[in-house]
Enzyme design. Structure first.
Site, PDB file in Angstrom:
ATOM      1  CE1 TYR A 103      -3.823  -1.968   1.186  1.00 39.17           C
ATOM      2  CE2 TYR A 103      -2.211  -3.647   1.925  1.00 39.17           C
ATOM      3  CZ  TYR A 103      -4.174  -3.449   1.293  1.00 39.17           C
ATOM      4  OH  TYR A 103      -4.445  -4.618   0.936  1.00 39.17           O
ATOM      5  CG  ASN A 126     -10.300  -3.494  -7.339  1.00 40.82           C
ATOM      6  OD1 ASN A 126     -11.232  -2.880  -8.290  1.00 40.82           O
ATOM      7  ND2 ASN A 126      -9.995  -4.372  -7.530  1.00 40.82           N
ATOM      8  CB  CYS A 134      -7.107  -4.948  -5.166  1.00 40.77           C
ATOM      9  SG  CYS A 134      -8.486  -6.357  -5.440  1.00 40.77           S
ATOM     10  CG  HIS A 135      -5.004 -11.077  -6.415  1.00 43.89           C
ATOM     11  ND1 HIS A 135      -5.397 -10.268  -7.665  1.00 43.89           N
ATOM     12  CD2 HIS A 135      -3.925 -11.933  -6.570  1.00 43.89           C
ATOM     13  CE1 HIS A 135      -4.834 -10.331  -8.725  1.00 43.89           C
ATOM     14  NE2 HIS A 135      -3.920 -11.326  -8.388  1.00 43.89           N
ATOM     15  CD  GLU A 161      -1.825 -12.297 -10.385  1.00 41.42           C
ATOM     16  OE1 GLU A 161      -0.659 -11.848 -10.267  1.00 41.42           O
ATOM     17  OE2 GLU A 161      -2.691 -11.990 -10.959  1.00 41.42           O
TER      18      GLU A 161
END
Length: 168
Positions: A103, A126, A134-135, A161
């Protein structure tokens, strides 16, 4: 003139999703938390109760294939939020696939280093999961932090990912 929203459901490797789009682009993408009807009612509160809708699971399946199966198709977004939220969401979209940012990193990129809480709030608001990833936003200490659909799903998405990025 009233905007019609097309929505649909699709299975993903991480559970069922609902995708919605306006003529301008995707305006909502959520993992299902409730049954389909409950999810539609939740989204109607955000879209406006009298917003006309049509259902297209085919559209949702195509979006799922772009996100999770690498289908090469460009997806446009119809972002609805404050200017600050949109700025945060654009910064979140710049986090590369398979990587994370804090953040604080996002606040620094926006040249607003003291706005960490406001950034976290915008990330939490979001409406378009995965396409505004946002993850990928974590705490400065490396912990995953909260996620609308739970910390466990956030952790799984980050791991998936990273593994997919390593294959490329």
């Amino acid at each position: 003139m009233m905007t019609t929203i097309e929505y649909g459901f699709s299975d993903s490797p991480f559970g069922e999703i609902i995708v919605a789009r306006t003529p301008l682009g995707i305006c909502d993408l959520q993992f299902l938390e409730h049954n389909k009807l409950g999810t539609i009612h939740e989204l109607a509160a955000r879209w406006g109760v009298y917003t006309p809708t049509t259902q297209s699971d085919r559209m949702a399946n195509n979006v799922e294939r772009v996100i999770f199966e690498g289908l090469d198709r460009e997806l446009t977004l119809d972002l609805r939020g404050t200017d600050f939220q949109k700025q945060v969401w654009h910064e979140v979209q710049r986090i590369p696939f398979g990587q994370t940012a804090s953040y604080q990193d996002i606040a620094n990129r926006m040249e607003k280093p003291s706005a960490v809480r406001a950034v976290a709030s915008a990330v939490a608001q979001n409406p378009i999961a995965m396409l505004i990833p946002c993850h990928r936003v974590i705490h400065s200490d490396g912990t995953t932090g909260e996620y609308h659909w739970g910390r466990e799903l956030k952790k799984k998405l980050i791991e998936w990912e990273a593994a997919e990025a390593a294959k490329r």
